[in-house]
Design a protein around this motif. Structure first.
Motif, mmCIF file in Angstrom:
data_model
loop_
_atom_site.group_PDB
_atom_site.id
_atom_site.type_symbol
_atom_site.label_atom_id
_atom_site.label_comp_id
_atom_site.label_asym_id
_atom_site.label_seq_id
_atom_site.Cartn_x
_atom_site.Cartn_y
_atom_site.Cartn_z
ATOM 1 N N SER A 1 -14.527 9.983 2.765
ATOM 2 C CA SER A 1 -13.823 8.988 3.582
ATOM 3 C C SER A 1 -14.399 7.599 3.383
ATOM 4 N N LYS A 2 -15.716 7.491 3.384
ATOM 5 C CA LYS A 2 -16.362 6.191 3.178
ATOM 6 C C LYS A 2 -16.117 5.676 1.762
ATOM 7 N N MET A 3 -16.068 6.587 0.783
ATOM 8 C CA MET A 3 -15.777 6.203 -0.592
ATOM 9 C C MET A 3 -14.373 5.589 -0.681
ATOM 10 N N LEU A 4 -13.426 6.210 0.009
ATOM 11 C CA LEU A 4 -12.059 5.696 0.017
ATOM 12 C C LEU A 4 -11.977 4.353 0.729
ATOM 13 N N LEU A 11 -7.355 18.528 3.908
ATOM 14 C CA LEU A 11 -6.225 17.666 3.573
ATOM 15 C C LEU A 11 -6.432 16.325 4.257
ATOM 16 N N MET A 12 -6.424 15.248 3.467
ATOM 17 C CA MET A 12 -6.577 13.892 4.008
ATOM 18 C C MET A 12 -5.299 13.102 3.721
ATOM 19 N N ASN A 13 -4.780 12.414 4.719
ATOM 20 C CA ASN A 13 -3.673 11.489 4.542
ATOM 21 C C ASN A 13 -4.252 10.084 4.542
ATOM 22 N N LEU A 14 -3.780 9.255 3.603
ATOM 23 C CA LEU A 14 -4.337 7.917 3.487
ATOM 24 C C LEU A 14 -3.318 6.945 2.933
ATOM 25 N N GLU A 15 -3.622 5.669 3.110
ATOM 26 C CA GLU A 15 -2.845 4.586 2.535
ATOM 27 C C GLU A 15 -3.777 3.795 1.648
ATOM 28 N N ALA A 16 -3.330 3.550 0.402
ATOM 29 C CA ALA A 16 -4.203 2.870 -0.555
ATOM 30 C C ALA A 16 -3.372 2.169 -1.616
ATOM 31 N N GLU A 17 -4.026 1.283 -2.337
ATOM 32 C CA GLU A 17 -3.407 0.638 -3.486
ATOM 33 C C GLU A 17 -3.257 1.663 -4.604
ATOM 34 N N ALA A 18 -2.443 1.350 -5.595
ATOM 35 C CA ALA A 18 -2.095 2.301 -6.649
ATOM 36 C C ALA A 18 -3.278 2.704 -7.528
ATOM 37 N N ASN A 19 -4.298 1.867 -7.657
ATOM 38 C CA ASN A 19 -5.428 2.181 -8.541
ATOM 39 C C ASN A 19 -6.517 3.015 -7.868
ATOM 40 N N VAL A 20 -6.504 3.119 -6.570
ATOM 41 C CA VAL A 20 -7.568 3.798 -5.828
ATOM 42 C C VAL A 20 -7.642 5.299 -6.132
ATOM 43 N N PRO A 21 -6.531 6.050 -6.141
ATOM 44 C CA PRO A 21 -6.653 7.493 -6.410
ATOM 45 C C PRO A 21 -7.317 7.816 -7.745
ATOM 46 N N GLN A 22 -6.999 7.076 -8.773
ATOM 47 C CA GLN A 22 -7.589 7.337 -10.079
ATOM 48 C C GLN A 22 -9.093 7.080 -10.066
ATOM 49 N N GLU A 23 -9.530 6.010 -9.410
ATOM 50 C CA GLU A 23 -10.957 5.685 -9.343
ATOM 51 C C GLU A 23 -11.728 6.734 -8.543
ATOM 52 N N VAL A 24 -11.178 7.161 -7.417
ATOM 53 C CA VAL A 24 -11.848 8.138 -6.561
ATOM 54 C C VAL A 24 -11.836 9.515 -7.221
ATOM 55 N N GLN A 25 -10.753 9.847 -7.929
ATOM 56 C CA GLN A 25 -10.669 11.132 -8.619
ATOM 57 C C GLN A 25 -11.809 11.289 -9.622
ATOM 58 N N MET A 60 -6.949 16.806 -5.534
ATOM 59 C CA MET A 60 -5.661 16.389 -6.070
ATOM 60 C C MET A 60 -5.031 15.361 -5.149
ATOM 61 N N PHE A 61 -4.644 14.224 -5.719
ATOM 62 C CA PHE A 61 -3.910 13.198 -4.987
ATOM 63 C C PHE A 61 -2.421 13.398 -5.236
ATOM 64 N N MET A 91 0.842 -1.178 0.000
ATOM 65 C CA MET A 91 0.000 0.000 0.000
ATOM 66 C C MET A 91 0.889 1.243 0.000
ATOM 67 N N ASN A 92 0.477 2.217 -0.794
ATOM 68 C CA ASN A 92 1.196 3.478 -0.918
ATOM 69 C C ASN A 92 0.553 4.539 -0.043
ATOM 70 N N LYS A 93 1.353 5.533 0.336
ATOM 71 C CA LYS A 93 0.838 6.652 1.122
ATOM 72 C C LYS A 93 0.516 7.802 0.182
ATOM 73 N N TYR A 94 -0.644 8.432 0.410
ATOM 74 C CA TYR A 94 -1.103 9.536 -0.428
ATOM 75 C C TYR A 94 -1.623 10.671 0.442
ATOM 76 N N GLU A 95 -1.624 11.862 -0.147
ATOM 77 C CA GLU A 95 -2.336 13.010 0.397
ATOM 78 C C GLU A 95 -3.424 13.374 -0.596
ATOM 79 N N LEU A 96 -4.594 13.688 -0.088
ATOM 80 C CA LEU A 96 -5.693 14.167 -0.913
ATOM 81 C C LEU A 96 -6.035 15.570 -0.432
#
Length: 93
Positions: free
Chosen positions: A27-30, A62-76, A89-90, A1-6
């Motif tokens: 948050s629930k979507m993520l 600003l949200m800090n999160l850990e997610a798989e690589a495909n999650v930011p694109q889907e949520v965006q 912006m992720f 899992m990668n770390k991201y900022e949203l």
């Protein structure tokens, strides 16, 4: 899992309860995609550098999160069609 900022810029004209509900919805979507939200930092209302949708103020979150690589694109994609989200912006840490 990668770390991201949203970083999101929300509509400043909504009431505080509506803003909290929208943040909870994101948050629930993520979490539904398997991400773990580690922190949520509400920066509050700030003046935008340039008008977006004829508005001059935005509510920054600003949200800090850990997610798989495909999650930011889907949520965006979902955030782009959400009416009260001006920008999102992720950034991978």
């Amino acid at each position: 899992m990668n770390k991201y900022e949203l970083l999101m810029v929300l509509s400043a004209s909504n009431e505080e309860g509506d803003k909290d509900a929208l943040i909870e919805k994101v948050s629930k979507m993520l979490e539904a995609k398997g991400a773990v939200v580690t922190s949520v930092d509400k920066w509050g209302n700030k003046k935008l550098a340039y008008p977006i949708n004829f508005k001059n103020d935005g509510y920054y979150v600003l949200m800090n999160l850990e997610a798989e690589a495909n999650v930011p694109q889907e949520v965006q994609k979902q955030l782009n069609i959400t009416a009260d989200v001006y920008r999102a912006m992720f950034v991978r840490k």
